[in-house]
Design a protein around this motif. Structure first.
Motif, PDB file in Angstrom:
ATOM      1  N   UNK A 126     -25.207   0.203  26.116  1.00 15.96           N
ATOM      2  CA  UNK A 126     -26.618   0.583  26.216  1.00 15.96           C
ATOM      3  C   UNK A 126     -27.044   1.328  24.966  1.00 15.96           C
ATOM      4  N   UNK A 127     -28.166   2.001  25.046  1.00 13.16           N
ATOM      5  CA  UNK A 127     -28.714   2.690  23.880  1.00 13.16           C
ATOM      6  C   UNK A 127     -28.998   4.151  24.201  1.00 13.16           C
ATOM      7  N   UNK A 128     -28.812   5.007  23.194  1.00 12.68           N
ATOM      8  CA  UNK A 128     -29.219   6.402  23.247  1.00 12.68           C
ATOM      9  C   UNK A 128     -30.257   6.573  22.142  1.00 12.68           C
ATOM     10  N   UNK A 129     -31.449   7.004  22.529  1.00 13.15           N
ATOM     11  CA  UNK A 129     -32.569   7.059  21.593  1.00 13.15           C
ATOM     12  C   UNK A 129     -33.197   8.442  21.622  1.00 13.15           C
ATOM     13  N   UNK A 130     -33.427   9.019  20.440  1.00 12.72           N
ATOM     14  CA  UNK A 130     -34.096  10.309  20.310  1.00 12.72           C
ATOM     15  C   UNK A 130     -35.541  10.058  19.903  1.00 12.72           C
ATOM     16  N   UNK A 131     -36.458  10.705  20.613  1.00 14.83           N
ATOM     17  CA  UNK A 131     -37.888  10.492  20.387  1.00 14.83           C
ATOM     18  C   UNK A 131     -38.582  11.839  20.271  1.00 14.83           C
ATOM     19  N   UNK A 132     -39.471  11.968  19.277  1.00 13.80           N
ATOM     20  CA  UNK A 132     -40.327  13.145  19.157  1.00 13.80           C
ATOM     21  C   UNK A 132     -41.606  12.894  19.933  1.00 13.80           C
ATOM     22  N   UNK A 133     -41.986  13.869  20.749  1.00 15.32           N
ATOM     23  CA  UNK A 133     -43.187  13.800  21.563  1.00 15.32           C
ATOM     24  C   UNK A 133     -44.108  14.938  21.137  1.00 15.32           C
ATOM     25  N   UNK A 134     -45.390  14.650  21.034  1.00 16.74           N
ATOM     26  CA  UNK A 134     -46.370  15.672  20.658  1.00 16.74           C
ATOM     27  C   UNK A 134     -46.640  16.554  21.876  1.00 16.74           C
ATOM     28  N   UNK A 135     -46.106  17.765  21.857  1.00 19.12           N
ATOM     29  CA  UNK A 135     -46.225  18.702  22.975  1.00 19.12           C
ATOM     30  C   UNK A 135     -47.598  19.367  22.989  1.00 19.12           C
ATOM     31  N   UNK A 136     -48.040  19.843  21.824  1.00 21.22           N
ATOM     32  CA  UNK A 136     -49.339  20.504  21.719  1.00 21.22           C
ATOM     33  C   UNK A 136     -49.922  20.223  20.341  1.00 21.22           C
ATOM     34  N   UNK A 137     -51.144  19.736  20.324  1.00 22.03           N
ATOM     35  CA  UNK A 137     -51.830  19.416  19.074  1.00 22.03           C
ATOM     36  C   UNK A 137     -52.172  20.712  18.336  1.00 22.03           C
ATOM     37  N   UNK A 138     -52.195  20.636  17.029  1.00 17.72           N
ATOM     38  CA  UNK A 138     -52.490  21.800  16.194  1.00 17.72           C
ATOM     39  C   UNK A 138     -53.864  22.369  16.514  1.00 17.72           C
ATOM     40  N   UNK A 139     -53.922  23.701  16.523  1.00 19.98           N
ATOM     41  CA  UNK A 139     -55.196  24.402  16.667  1.00 19.98           C
ATOM     42  C   UNK A 139     -55.448  25.123  15.352  1.00 19.98           C
TER      43      UNK A 139
END
Length: 125
Positions: A78-91
């Motif tokens: 199978x695959x192990x994949x690392x993903x960046x997710x935008x948690x909070x947009x810049x203010x």
């Protein structure tokens, strides 16, 4: 510009650095006829795993995927994949807050693991 001054092209050096060196075995953009990028016979192709990981990250976190950071074939096909997710947009006066998630899939595409690796500001990358 004064007489005798040489005009410098600021992009010339960058272009020469970006020019690919001759490689002994070039990496194909697509698999050759009859081949595929499969983990093993019956396994999931990397491109399928990347799409599945993006959808899974969005479903589990409820947030938009910013980037795929890493992908590895695991020991079980199978695959192990690392993903960046935008948690909070810049203010105003701050920077985007990102989270890196690791998502694991079995050879059949089943979700076998999910964890948050780290949380960081984009500027700290």
């Amino acid at each position: 510009m004064s007489a005798g001054a040489k005009q410098i092209d600021p992009f010339a050096e960058a272009q020469s650095l970006a020019a690919p060196a001759a490689a002994a075995t070039p990496c194909p953009a697509t698999p050759a006829a009859g081949e595929s990028w499969k983990a093993e016979a019956g396994g999931m192709a990397l491109i399928e795993a990347l799409a599945l990981a993006s959808r899974t990250a969005e479903e589990l976190t409820g947030r938009a995927v910013d980037a795929v950071v890493n992908s590895e074939l695991n020991a079980h096909g199978g695959w192990t994949i690392d993903i960046d997710v935008l948690e909070a947009k810049a203010k105003m006066g701050t920077n985007d807050l990102l989270c890196c998630y690791r998502i694991g899939f079995g050879a059949d595409g089943s979700l076998v693991g999910y964890s948050r690796l780290r949380r960081y500001h984009r500027e700290d990358g």
